[in-house]
Design a protein around this motif. Structure first.
Motif, PDB file in Angstrom:
ATOM      1  N   SER A 164       0.823  -1.201   0.000  1.00  0.00           N
ATOM      2  CA  SER A 164       0.000   0.000   0.000  1.00  0.00           C
ATOM      3  C   SER A 164       0.861   1.257   0.000  1.00  0.00           C
ATOM      4  O   SER A 164       0.658   2.197  -0.784  1.00  0.00           O
ATOM      5  N   PHE A 165       1.862   1.253   0.862  1.00  0.00           N
ATOM      6  CA  PHE A 165       2.777   2.393   0.962  1.00  0.00           C
ATOM      7  C   PHE A 165       3.458   2.680  -0.376  1.00  0.00           C
ATOM      8  O   PHE A 165       3.452   3.805  -0.869  1.00  0.00           O
ATOM      9  N   ALA A 166       4.007   1.634  -0.962  1.00  0.00           N
ATOM     10  CA  ALA A 166       4.728   1.805  -2.212  1.00  0.00           C
ATOM     11  C   ALA A 166       3.804   2.293  -3.327  1.00  0.00           C
ATOM     12  O   ALA A 166       4.171   3.178  -4.105  1.00  0.00           O
ATOM     13  N   LEU A 167       2.605   1.742  -3.386  1.00  0.00           N
ATOM     14  CA  LEU A 167       1.657   2.143  -4.433  1.00  0.00           C
ATOM     15  C   LEU A 167       1.190   3.582  -4.224  1.00  0.00           C
ATOM     16  O   LEU A 167       1.067   4.350  -5.180  1.00  0.00           O
ATOM     17  N   ALA A 168       0.940   3.938  -2.966  1.00  0.00           N
ATOM     18  CA  ALA A 168       0.483   5.298  -2.670  1.00  0.00           C
ATOM     19  C   ALA A 168       1.555   6.309  -3.083  1.00  0.00           C
ATOM     20  O   ALA A 168       1.272   7.328  -3.702  1.00  0.00           O
ATOM     21  N   ARG A 169       2.805   6.014  -2.752  1.00  0.00           N
ATOM     22  CA  ARG A 169       3.915   6.898  -3.119  1.00  0.00           C
ATOM     23  C   ARG A 169       4.055   7.016  -4.630  1.00  0.00           C
ATOM     24  O   ARG A 169       4.292   8.085  -5.167  1.00  0.00           O
ATOM     25  N   ARG A 170       3.926   5.872  -5.263  1.00  0.00           N
ATOM     26  CA  ARG A 170       4.054   5.822  -6.715  1.00  0.00           C
ATOM     27  C   ARG A 170       3.061   6.775  -7.374  1.00  0.00           C
ATOM     28  O   ARG A 170       3.440   7.596  -8.202  1.00  0.00           O
TER      29      ARG A 170
END
Lengths: 213, 213
Positions: B201-207
């Motif tokens: 979730s974190f990585a996708l949100a940042r992306r």
DNA sequence: TTGTGTGAATCCCTTCACAGCG
DNA sequence: CGCTGTGAAGGGATTCACACAA
């Protein structure tokens, strides 16, 4: 703005959030980095350093407000939204995930299930109907899936993963015990039980060796 | 003799072994650190460094003999023996593990299953009869269990873990999404799906943030 | 010539230590 | 006075680069 955040920091943030949720349940209003460290198996300095990468959340002399920090962490982790999840492979692992209530509570909603087994196709899990493998791409697009959980047998995993990515899904949680080779823009997390067991085996084997020597 | 080996090194060794097993299947006789690195998502230098911690397994100018290196890794990882495993909690996760054939093939044999649900007690999985929670300690000792797989609900996990340790089992694979506090001599590995999902979730949100910015 | 094994250099993460705010 | 936020120091892990063996 977009500093590089290490994988281990993110994992710890997730654990801090878990501790904060417990503290909320216990009725605590504030918490110190010391206390968070104790509950997360790390150090107070580490907690403060991790949080400082994203802002200032505490009050000097006081600590952190539990509910505020929990809210900030949810936002940082991208949990302030619903993630639409596809289950690719409706076996035991898939069903374990499906039945795990913490899953939905944390904002992950299973909107599509696909399986290659004709026996399963057409049956319902909750209000989701299992669709056949050949409709994978269609299902992912129709349901506007953000994250695919890949729980298919190892030999099929690479091919299915490629189809998922080609259908535009950029987040994958892979349970197959193989290393997937995918484009860099894909966010891939592996859950590899064999690796965990072998790490356990290694540690235990060393331990008994040392015990004997 | 007993140098300190990092957790990440052990995880990579496990992945190398997986690659070697694939290579054996493909009929390869030798393999270079370069090729192993490609298949394990790391670098050739890293492969050589990892292996050098345990000895010299290669031939200069040639590479490593696939079958020999696989054998050495199995020995290093403690896989040259049978590990006796108890399933504590016979829910979905437990059954997923039970049905996973790679489990036994790699030397992990499930010899005992315990569950708190009276409906399940007495039923058979394969040739193992599920025993009631109150017989946990007895079952662990009788079956000479080395490793316990803890797949019980979060709130029960700490207490059950303590009973397992008190019964003399020093290896635990924990699926409950809580941080267990156990004595140092216990080897504990956590498989925390929530952490993985939140990291995703974190990585996708940042992306997507970066994509917009 | 090829590809391992390994000291040296580099990079990154963790820990220390303390200034500064409440 | 207590506890956060953070530059600086320290320690590990990864990468580099090359001597050396086949």
């Amino acid at each position: 703005m977009s500093r590089k955040i290490s994988e281990s920091t993110v994992r710890r943030l997730s654990l801090y959030l878990r501790s904060l949720e417990t503290l909320e349940g216990e009725g605590s209003v504030t918490v110190s980095s010391e206390e968070l460290a104790r509950r997360g198996a790390t150090t107070a300095a580490q907690v403060r350093k991790d949080l400082s990468l994203f802002g200032s959340f505490g009050k000097r002399g006081l600590g952190y407000t539990v509910s505020e920090l929990a809210g900030s962490l949810r936002e940082i982790l991208g949990l302030d939204r619903i993630w639409r999840v596809a289950l690719v492979g409706a076996g035991r692992i898939g069903s374990a995930l499906f039945e795990y209530e913490g899953f939905l509570r944390r904002g992950f909603r299973i909107v599509t299930i696909v399986d290659a087994d004709p026996e399963k196709v057409g049956t319902r899990w909750g209000d989701v109907v299992i669709r056949p493998d050949r409709e994978l791409e269609e299902a992912l697009r129709e349901s506007e899936v953000d994250i695919a959980v890949l729980a298919v047998p190892g030999p099929a995993a690479q091919e299915v993963a490629e189809r998922i990515v080609a259908a535009g899904v950029l987040g994958l949680l892979n349970f197959a015990p193989v290393h997937l080779r995918l484009p860099d823009e894909v966010v891939l997390k592996d859950v590899n039980l064999v690796v965990e067991l072998e790490a356990l085996s290694f540690a235990l084997a060393r331990r008994s060796e040392a015990g004997e020597g």
